[in-house]
Design a protein around this motif. Structure first.
Motif, PDB file in Angstrom:
ATOM      1  N   GLN A   7       0.828  -1.394  -0.547  1.00  0.00           N
ATOM      2  CA  GLN A   7       0.056  -0.331   0.016  1.00  0.00           C
ATOM      3  C   GLN A   7       0.700   1.195   0.481  1.00  0.00           C
ATOM      4  OE1 GLN A   7      -3.157  -0.022  -0.183  1.00  0.00           O
ATOM      5  NE2 GLN A   7      -2.962  -2.625  -0.292  1.00  0.00           N
ATOM      6  N   GLY A   8       1.949   1.058   0.533  1.00  0.00           N
ATOM      7  CA  GLY A   8       3.422   1.930   0.500  1.00  0.00           C
ATOM      8  C   GLY A   8       4.363   1.423   0.987  1.00  0.00           C
ATOM      9  N   PRO A   9       5.445   2.437   0.833  1.00  0.00           N
ATOM     10  CA  PRO A   9       6.724   1.690   0.607  1.00  0.00           C
ATOM     11  C   PRO A   9       6.786   1.984   2.375  1.00  0.00           C
ATOM     12  CG  PRO A   9       6.846   4.860   0.739  1.00  0.00           C
ATOM     13  CD  PRO A   9       5.669   4.274   0.819  1.00  0.00           C
ATOM     14  N   GLY A  14       5.627  -4.210   5.233  1.00  0.00           N
ATOM     15  CA  GLY A  14       3.907  -3.620   4.037  1.00  0.00           C
ATOM     16  C   GLY A  14       3.372  -4.464   4.092  1.00  0.00           C
ATOM     17  N   LEU A  15       4.141  -5.998   3.702  1.00  0.00           N
ATOM     18  CA  LEU A  15       3.608  -6.099   2.530  1.00  0.00           C
ATOM     19  C   LEU A  15       2.134  -7.522   2.840  1.00  0.00           C
ATOM     20  CD1 LEU A  15       6.538  -8.550   1.251  1.00  0.00           C
ATOM     21  CD2 LEU A  15       5.006  -7.263  -0.068  1.00  0.00           C
ATOM     22  N   ALA A  16       1.279  -6.825   2.215  1.00  0.00           N
ATOM     23  CA  ALA A  16      -0.302  -7.276   3.155  1.00  0.00           C
ATOM     24  C   ALA A  16      -0.667  -8.704   1.975  1.00  0.00           C
ATOM     25  CB  ALA A  16      -1.258  -6.942   3.399  1.00  0.00           C
ATOM     26  N   THR A  46      12.586  -1.880  -4.289  1.00  0.00           N
ATOM     27  CA  THR A  46      10.658  -1.817  -4.451  1.00  0.00           C
ATOM     28  C   THR A  46      10.042  -1.554  -3.539  1.00  0.00           C
ATOM     29  OG1 THR A  46      11.147  -1.838  -7.110  1.00  0.00           O
ATOM     30  CG2 THR A  46       8.274  -2.120  -5.799  1.00  0.00           C
ATOM     31  N   VAL A  47       9.624  -2.399  -2.687  1.00  0.00           N
ATOM     32  CA  VAL A  47       9.168  -3.045  -0.805  1.00  0.00           C
ATOM     33  C   VAL A  47       9.334  -1.804   0.263  1.00  0.00           C
ATOM     34  CG1 VAL A  47       8.838  -4.917   0.473  1.00  0.00           C
ATOM     35  CG2 VAL A  47       8.638  -5.401  -1.496  1.00  0.00           C
ATOM     36  N   LYS A  48      10.627  -1.036  -0.446  1.00  0.00           N
ATOM     37  CA  LYS A  48      11.592  -0.588   0.849  1.00  0.00           C
ATOM     38  C   LYS A  48      11.523   0.841   0.308  1.00  0.00           C
ATOM     39  CE  LYS A  48      15.521  -1.685   2.596  1.00  0.00           C
ATOM     40  NZ  LYS A  48      16.513  -2.101   3.061  1.00  0.00           N
ATOM     41  N   GLY A  49      10.619   0.810  -0.826  1.00  0.00           N
ATOM     42  CA  GLY A  49      10.104   2.623  -1.188  1.00  0.00           C
ATOM     43  C   GLY A  49      11.253   2.530  -2.053  1.00  0.00           C
ATOM     44  N   GLY A  50      12.443   2.983  -2.240  1.00  0.00           N
ATOM     45  CA  GLY A  50      13.475   3.301  -3.706  1.00  0.00           C
ATOM     46  C   GLY A  50      13.154   3.718  -4.248  1.00  0.00           C
ATOM     47  N   ARG A  54       8.176   7.327  -7.921  1.00  0.00           N
ATOM     48  CA  ARG A  54       7.867   7.229  -9.623  1.00  0.00           C
ATOM     49  C   ARG A  54       7.331   6.129  -9.240  1.00  0.00           C
ATOM     50  NH1 ARG A  54      13.303   5.937 -12.370  1.00  0.00           N
ATOM     51  NH2 ARG A  54      13.860   5.991  -9.598  1.00  0.00           N
ATOM     52  N   GLN A  55       7.180   5.500  -7.852  1.00  0.00           N
ATOM     53  CA  GLN A  55       6.716   3.991  -7.948  1.00  0.00           C
ATOM     54  C   GLN A  55       5.147   4.154  -7.179  1.00  0.00           C
ATOM     55  OE1 GLN A  55       8.691   1.343  -6.650  1.00  0.00           O
ATOM     56  NE2 GLN A  55       6.081   0.798  -7.353  1.00  0.00           N
ATOM     57  N   LYS A  56       4.253   3.332  -8.327  1.00  0.00           N
ATOM     58  CA  LYS A  56       2.873   3.124  -8.068  1.00  0.00           C
ATOM     59  C   LYS A  56       3.002   2.141  -6.911  1.00  0.00           C
ATOM     60  CE  LYS A  56      -0.063   0.417 -10.810  1.00  0.00           C
ATOM     61  NZ  LYS A  56      -0.925  -0.839  -9.114  1.00  0.00           N
ATOM     62  N   PHE A  57       1.641   2.360  -5.884  1.00  0.00           N
ATOM     63  CA  PHE A  57       0.819   1.971  -4.876  1.00  0.00           C
ATOM     64  C   PHE A  57      -0.890   2.136  -5.138  1.00  0.00           C
ATOM     65  CE2 PHE A  57       4.487   3.705  -3.048  1.00  0.00           C
ATOM     66  CZ  PHE A  57       5.303   1.951  -2.634  1.00  0.00           C
ATOM     67  N   PRO A  58      -1.720   1.125  -4.696  1.00  0.00           N
ATOM     68  CA  PRO A  58      -1.385  -0.318  -4.858  1.00  0.00           C
ATOM     69  C   PRO A  58      -0.330  -1.193  -5.165  1.00  0.00           C
ATOM     70  CG  PRO A  58      -3.510  -0.235  -4.531  1.00  0.00           C
ATOM     71  CD  PRO A  58      -3.363   1.170  -4.995  1.00  0.00           C
TER      72      PRO A  58
END
Length: 337
Positions: A7-9, A14-16, A46-50, A54-58
Motif C-alpha cells: 500500500q506504500g513504501p 508492509g506486505l499484505a 521496491t518494497v522499501k520505497g527505493g 515514481r513508485q506505483k501504489f498499491p
C-alpha cells in the motif's frame, strides 16, 4: 485469489496478503495460474520505497514468475490451457531497441507483478518454459537470467577464449558465470565468502578472488588474465567501479547493472577508462525476443538456474528478509501453491 500487495513504501512488514477476484482474460490475453516467483534486488528496493515518487501504489510486487495457463481469451491461438509459460519483465518491449514506451511496463514496478495466484498477461509477453526446468527454476529467468544474458551474450558479445569477471553470488552474477562458460569463456568470480568461493569453483569459475581479503582484486584479475578481462559484469555499481576499470583490458567492456556497493569513491578512475578506451554499457533486462533467444539456448544446453532457497507463499516476507541478509547463493524463490 490471494496476492501480496504494497500500500506504500513501508518495507517488508508492509506486505499484505489480500483477496481479489480471479480476473478474466480479454481479447489477446491469457490467464496464468502462477506456480512460482523469484526475487531480485530490485524487488527489495521496491518494497522499501527505493524508487521514490515514481513508485506505483498499491502494487503487487516481484517481476519474475512462471506458471501454467488456466485459460485464454478470444483471438489467442499461440497458447492453450495447460501450457507452461514464463512472463516477460517488460510486457511492451517485444523486440528491437529499447524506448521509453517499451520500458514503461516493467512488472512489479510500473505495473502489478507476479506475487499472486493468478495474473493476466498479453499473449505477446509470454514464452514457453523449457521442458527440463521446474516452474521454480523457470521463474528465475525473466529478470536475473535475461539481464545476465544481455550483459554477456547480446551486448557483451562474449567469445570463446575471452575472460569475463563476475561479482558476488546473486542471481545475475551466477547466470553470467553460466552463460560465459556456455560461450567458451574463462571466468574470474569474486565473493567475500570462502565457502561461497568453493561453490563458484564447482559452477566452473576458473579463478576466484575474495574481495575482502584482496581489496585490489581488479589488479589481481588483470594480472591473472594477462592483459585485463574482456568483460566485467558490474553489479556493485559505482562503489566497485574503480576495481572493475582496473581489471578491464584496453578496449574492454564493463556491463553496468547494479547498485549494490554504495556510493562512489572520492578518486573515481574515469580518466583511466577514457585512456584505455573502455566501454561502459548500461544493461536493463531485455525484450520478449531476447527472452525467447535465451530460453532456446538454455533448453539446448539443458542449463539449470541456481536456486538458493524455496519459501512457501505464506512466508513471502521471510523470503524478502533472507534476500536482504545477503546470505543467499543464487535465487531466492517463492512457491505459489
Amino acid at each position: 485469489m490471494k496476492c501480496y500487495e504494497l500500500q506504500g513504501p513501508d518495507g517488508i512488514d508492509g506486505l499484505a496478503l489480500v483477496d481479489k477476484p480471479v480476473p478474466e482474460p480479454g481479447d489477446g490475453q491469457v490467464l496464468v495460474r502462477l506456480r512460482a516467483a523469484t526475487l531480485n534486488y530490485r524487488d527489495l528496493l521496491t518494497v522499501k520505497g527505493g524508487y521514490g515518487s515514481r513508485q506505483k501504489f498499491p502494487l503487487v510486487p516481484a517481476s519474475d514468475g512462471a506458471g501454467v495457463i488456466e485459460r485464454v481469451g478470444p483471438n489467442v491461438r499461440e497458447f492453450a490451457a495447460g501450457d507452461r509459460v514464463i512472463g516477460s519483465f517488460f510486457e511492451s518491449w517485444i523486440a528491437g531497441e529499447p524506448s521509453e514506451a517499451k520500458m514503461r511496463s516493467a512488472l512489479g514496478g510500473a505495473v502489478d507483478g507476479v506475487l499472486s495466484e493468478y495474473r493476466i498477461f498479453p499473449k505477446h509477453a509470454l514464452v514457453r518454459t523449457p521442458k527440463h526446468l521446474s516452474d521454480i527454476e523457470a521463474a528465475a529467468l525473466p529478470c536475473a537470467g535475461l539481464t545476465a544474458w544481455s550483459a554477456t551474450v547480446k551486448l557483451g558479445s562474449v567469445k570463446p577464449g575471452q575472460t569475463v569477471l563476475t561479482q558476488g553470488t546473486g542471481g545475475v552474477s551466477l547466470f553470467a558465470l553460466q552463460f560465459a562458460k556456455m560461450c567458451g569463456a574463462r571466468v574470474i568470480a569474486t565473493s567475500s565468502s570462502d565457502a561461497k568461493i568453493e561453490r563458484l569453483k564447482q559452477l566452473g569459475a576458473d579463478f576466484t578472488l575474495n574481495y575482502r581479503a584482496t581489496p585490489d582484486w581488479g589488479k589481481k584479475a588483470r594480472e591473472w588474465s594477462g592483459h585485463g578481462v574482456d568483460l566485467v559484469v558490474e553489479v556493485g555499481g559505482v562503489g566497485t567501479l574503480n576495481e572493475s576499470i582496473r581489471a578491464t583490458r584496453i578496449g574492454g567492456t564493463i556491463a553496468f547493472i547494479g547498485v549494490l556497493a554504495g556510493p562512489p569513491p572520492s578518486d573515481l578512475r574515469l580518466p583511466l577508462m577514457v585512456m584505455q578506451q573502455q566501454r561502459l554499457q548500461g544493461v536493463t533486462v531485455g525484450s520478449v525476443e531476447d527472452l525467447q533467444a535465451m530460453v532456446d539456448a538454455i533448453a539446448a544446453c539443458r542449463m539449470k538456474p541456481v536456486i538458493d532457497k524455496i519459501f512457501p507463499f505464506d512466508q513471502a516476507k521471510q523470503a524478502f528478509a533472507h534476500m536482504e541478509s545477503g546470505a543467499h547463493f543464487g535465487k531466492v524463490a517463492i512457491e505459489i501453491d
